[in-house]
Design a protein around this motif. Structure first.
Motif, PDB file in Angstrom:
ATOM      1  N   VAL A   1      43.378  44.931  40.374  1.00  0.00           N
ATOM      2  CA  VAL A   1      42.794  46.262  40.541  1.00  0.00           C
ATOM      3  C   VAL A   1      43.597  47.068  41.553  1.00  0.00           C
ATOM      4  O   VAL A   1      43.714  46.681  42.721  1.00  0.00           O
ATOM      5  CB  VAL A   1      41.320  46.180  40.960  1.00  0.00           C
ATOM      6  N   ALA A   2      44.166  48.154  41.095  1.00  0.00           N
ATOM      7  CA  ALA A   2      44.975  49.024  41.945  1.00  0.00           C
ATOM      8  C   ALA A   2      44.117  49.571  43.082  1.00  0.00           C
ATOM      9  O   ALA A   2      42.925  49.783  42.916  1.00  0.00           O
ATOM     10  CB  ALA A   2      45.549  50.166  41.125  1.00  0.00           C
ATOM     11  N   GLY A   3      44.740  49.760  44.227  1.00  0.00           N
ATOM     12  CA  GLY A   3      44.004  50.359  45.334  1.00  0.00           C
ATOM     13  C   GLY A   3      43.273  49.334  46.192  1.00  0.00           C
ATOM     14  O   GLY A   3      42.889  49.634  47.310  1.00  0.00           O
ATOM     15  N   LEU A   4      43.064  48.125  45.672  1.00  0.00           N
ATOM     16  CA  LEU A   4      42.410  47.094  46.479  1.00  0.00           C
ATOM     17  C   LEU A   4      43.474  46.162  47.055  1.00  0.00           C
ATOM     18  O   LEU A   4      44.498  45.929  46.433  1.00  0.00           O
ATOM     19  CB  LEU A   4      41.440  46.270  45.629  1.00  0.00           C
TER      20      LEU A   4
ATOM     21  N   ASP B   1      40.285  41.819  48.779  1.00  0.00           N
ATOM     22  CA  ASP B   1      39.223  42.431  47.972  1.00  0.00           C
ATOM     23  C   ASP B   1      39.329  42.012  46.506  1.00  0.00           C
ATOM     24  O   ASP B   1      38.323  41.849  45.821  1.00  0.00           O
ATOM     25  CB  ASP B   1      39.255  43.960  48.081  1.00  0.00           C
TER      26      ASP B   1
ATOM     27  N   ARG C   1      37.720  38.768  46.488  1.00  0.00           N
ATOM     28  CA  ARG C   1      36.262  38.929  46.622  1.00  0.00           C
ATOM     29  C   ARG C   1      35.627  39.315  45.287  1.00  0.00           C
ATOM     30  O   ARG C   1      34.504  38.921  44.994  1.00  0.00           O
ATOM     31  CB  ARG C   1      35.938  39.998  47.672  1.00  0.00           C
ATOM     32  N   LEU C   2      36.380  40.103  44.493  1.00  0.00           N
ATOM     33  CA  LEU C   2      35.866  40.482  43.176  1.00  0.00           C
ATOM     34  C   LEU C   2      35.503  39.256  42.356  1.00  0.00           C
ATOM     35  O   LEU C   2      34.532  39.256  41.611  1.00  0.00           O
ATOM     36  CB  LEU C   2      36.930  41.265  42.404  1.00  0.00           C
ATOM     37  N   GLY C   3      36.307  38.213  42.522  1.00  0.00           N
ATOM     38  CA  GLY C   3      36.051  36.987  41.775  1.00  0.00           C
ATOM     39  C   GLY C   3      34.750  36.317  42.179  1.00  0.00           C
ATOM     40  O   GLY C   3      34.246  35.462  41.468  1.00  0.00           O
TER      41      GLY C   3
ATOM     42  N   ARG D   1      47.104  40.864  33.404  1.00  0.00           N
ATOM     43  CA  ARG D   1      46.744  40.508  34.784  1.00  0.00           C
ATOM     44  C   ARG D   1      45.585  41.302  35.338  1.00  0.00           C
ATOM     45  O   ARG D   1      44.719  40.780  35.982  1.00  0.00           O
ATOM     46  CB  ARG D   1      47.932  40.642  35.736  1.00  0.00           C
ATOM     47  N   ARG D   2      45.638  42.602  35.179  1.00  0.00           N
ATOM     48  CA  ARG D   2      44.509  43.429  35.591  1.00  0.00           C
ATOM     49  C   ARG D   2      44.154  43.288  37.063  1.00  0.00           C
ATOM     50  O   ARG D   2      42.997  43.184  37.438  1.00  0.00           O
ATOM     51  CB  ARG D   2      43.281  43.123  34.728  1.00  0.00           C
TER      52      ARG D   2
ATOM     53  N   ARG E   1      41.885  34.675  41.473  1.00  0.00           N
ATOM     54  CA  ARG E   1      40.634  35.418  41.343  1.00  0.00           C
ATOM     55  C   ARG E   1      39.732  34.777  40.290  1.00  0.00           C
ATOM     56  O   ARG E   1      38.512  34.734  40.435  1.00  0.00           O
ATOM     57  CB  ARG E   1      40.978  36.856  40.954  1.00  0.00           C
ATOM     58  N   ALA E   2      40.369  34.259  39.234  1.00  0.00           N
ATOM     59  CA  ALA E   2      39.572  33.613  38.189  1.00  0.00           C
ATOM     60  C   ALA E   2      39.066  32.246  38.643  1.00  0.00           C
ATOM     61  O   ALA E   2      38.018  31.790  38.202  1.00  0.00           O
ATOM     62  CB  ALA E   2      40.404  33.474  36.919  1.00  0.00           C
TER      63      ALA E   2
ATOM     64  N   PRO F   1      43.568  37.654  31.846  1.00  0.00           N
ATOM     65  CA  PRO F   1      44.154  38.409  30.740  1.00  0.00           C
ATOM     66  C   PRO F   1      45.669  38.531  30.841  1.00  0.00           C
ATOM     67  O   PRO F   1      46.259  38.342  31.902  1.00  0.00           O
ATOM     68  CB  PRO F   1      43.478  39.774  30.839  1.00  0.00           C
TER      69      PRO F   1
END
Ligand code: ATP
Ligand code: MG
Lengths: 294, 234
Positions: B88-91, B95, B98-100, B85-86, B147-148, B82
């Motif tokens: 994720v704050a705090g990670l 991580d 890993r979300l990807g 960028r999005r 990540r994508a 997007p």
């Protein structure tokens, strides 16, 4: 001050910790559910009460306390799953007040159903045999059962921490709480995650309710006061923070037990005063992120 | 491979996309350009399933996507980076990577895939344990792209990846897109930096007020000063 009153203070401190343990269990569920689903769950107190009553029912039908302690939370978690799936899910995306009103109404229905099934008057619940009596904790004799409540809470907290910080599902929860859309784009069915979080939260509330039963007995209205106290804990600790819930839960528990030693009628006032002070100094609570509500 | 036909999209009652047609062939880089507010982001979001109300048809390898939730579209092999960028704050960076992989069938190879990704993105390799949100905008964009890509999607949609990023990194990024194409990844690219985008694209579409107003090979559009002037001047 003489030694005796110091011991009394020490004991009262432990009583506060045990009380705080119940607040913590309630607050972690509320906080997780709010953090993930942005649902202010006003039925959380009703699930707490339901946990106690399901446990009571099981014990009336021959189960011992330990079996009830496992089965009742699972059963209530099942109710929580159904509530999320059927009642709350259609309300997502419609603003925070819809699920709030729904759970508010639901809590009345649950309480009323329990009144119909069990009557308006409460029941005492026996402390399980293995946990009767008191142990010397240095400042005096402290009820063993209360120590158990503290230990059980510590175990639950540790397990939750491990689940959230060390597992893939926990990573989904942490990321999804901040940005559900990106988690969806990365292939995760977020609605399933919400379902599980709601079930988990209600299960822990039910556990807290049953744990409280030998201390305070059960009555249909038992969920009301603790819900208010748990909200205070969530706000003081910071929305969405496990550590915040733990610290604030202990603090609120200790404040309540200490004020009830000196001025019992002031204990409710004291916790709201505490909340007001914390909010003035740190609006996001101890561990909360600023601007979460905006 | 991706076929968008007569796509309409609404935000509330405002009718934003009005019959968009775009074809993206396997292995192509297709570029979508247009003014601010033309509907570029909305087109990508509609393909990913992030716009509530859409009609028309979007097929990916013959399968209809409209009506499917976003997470299912991911499993068809679609990835979306997007505009915002999005990260994720705090990670930390690891991580976020890993979300990807969370929903991917390759989860068992997590360590291996993160190491492979780190090779492609050396800037991230040095920062795996850094809180992602403390990185520069360009590094965050690289992370969003990594990540994508980590789950090996077949088609990647990128929304203005060069926005607000220093030129060295932009060059690095576009070099990477060329590489990806070489490895058979299909790309649908939205860019404000028209010259740069047309430089690597095969074909391009021009969108204006929710409609496709022009389409051409990238080379032809690059030479067409008039169209560029009319639809892309900011
Ligand atoms: N969430 C939304 N709600 C309502 N209207 C929106 C929303 N998002 C975009 N719009 C409107 O839809 C139209 C198309 O927006 P879109 O974001 O797709 O444009 P864009 O081509 O990506 O522009 P930009 O180059 O500025 O990113 C614009 O008029 C915009 O104002
Ligand atoms: Mg845009």
């Amino acid at each position: 001050m003489n030694g005796l009153s110091l011991d009394l203070l020490g004991l009262q401190l432990f009583t506060g910790v045990a009380l705080g343990a119940l607040y913590i269990l309630m607050a972690v569920g509320l906080s997780l559910i709010f953090g993930m689903l942005t649902v202010v769950n006003f039925a959380h107190g009703a699930f707490y009460m339901l946990g106690a009553y399901v446990g009571l029912w099981l014990m009336m039908h021959g189960a011992n306390f330990w079996i009830a302690l496992v089965v009742a939370p699972l059963a209530v978690a099942g109710v929580g799953l159904a509530v999320e799936r059927v009642l709350i899910r259609p309300l997502y995306g419609r603003g925070i007040d819809y699920p709030l009103l729904l759970t508010f109404g639901l809590s009345y229905i649950i309480v009323e159903l329990v009144r119909v099934a069990f009557g308006n008057t409460g029941y005492p619940v026996d402390t399980p045999e293995a946990l009767q009596g008191a142990v010397d904790i240095g400042v005096g004799y402290f009820p063993l059962y209360r120590l158990f409540v503290i230990a059980a809470t510590a175990v639950i907290l540790a397990a939750l921490w491990f689940f959230l910080e060390k597992t893939s599902f926990g990573l989904i929860i942490r990321a999804g709480a901040r940005d559900p859309q990106i988690v969806r784009v990365l292939g995760v069915d977020v609605s399933r995650v919400w379902l599980i979080v709601f079930g988990l939260g209600t299960g822990i509330a039910a556990l807290a309710g049953l744990l409280s039963a030998p201390l305070q007995g059960v009555i249909p209205e038992m969920g009301g006061p603790i819900l208010a106290e748990a909200f205070v804990v969530v706000v003081v600790g910071g929305m969405g923070s496990l550590a915040g819930a733990a610290v604030a839960g202990l603090l609120v528990g200790i404040v309540v037990s200490m004020t009830s030693l000196f001025a019992p009628e002031m204990s409710r006032v004291a916790i709201f005063a505490l909340m007001a002070i914390v909010l003035l100094i740190r609006p996001q609570g101890f561990f909360g992120r600023a601007g979460l509500m905006s | 491979m991706l076929s968008i036909k007569g796509l309409n999209a609404w935000y509330g009652s405002s009718h934003v996309l009005q019959g968009v047609d775009i074809e993206v062939g396997e292995g192509e880089i297709v570029c979508l350009i247009g003014r601010n507010g033309a509907g570029k982001t909305t087109t990508l979001k509609s393909v990913m399933g992030l716009v509530d109300k859409t009609t028309g048809s979007v097929t990916f390898e013959g399968k209809e996507l409209l009506g499917e939730p976003a997470h299912v579209r991911f499993h068809h092999g679609l990835a979306y980076v997007p505009e915002e960028r999005r990260i994720v704050a705090g990670l930390d960076v690891r991580d976020n990577l890993r979300l990807g992989l969370l929903a991917s069938r390759d989860k068992a190879r997590e360590k291996e895939l993160i190491a492979e990704t780190a090779k492609i993105f050396p800037r991230l390799a040095e920062r795996l344990d850094q809180t992602a949100i403390t990185m520069s905008g360009g590094e965050q964009q690289m992370l969003a792209i990594a990540r994508a890509l980590i789950s090996s999607p077949r088609l990647v949609m990128l929304d203005e990846p060069s926005e607000g990023i220093m030129p060295v990194l932009v060059d690095e990024m576009f070099e990477l897109f060329r590489d990806l194409k070489g490895r058979g990844v299909t790309i649908l690219l939205v860019e404000q930096n028209v010259e740069l985008a047309l430089g690597i694209a095969d074909r391009a579409y021009v969108i204006d007020q929710g409609e496709i107003v022009h389409q051409a090979t990238a080379a032809a559009l690059l030479a067409d000063a008039e169209i560029q002037e009319r639809y892309c001047a900011v």
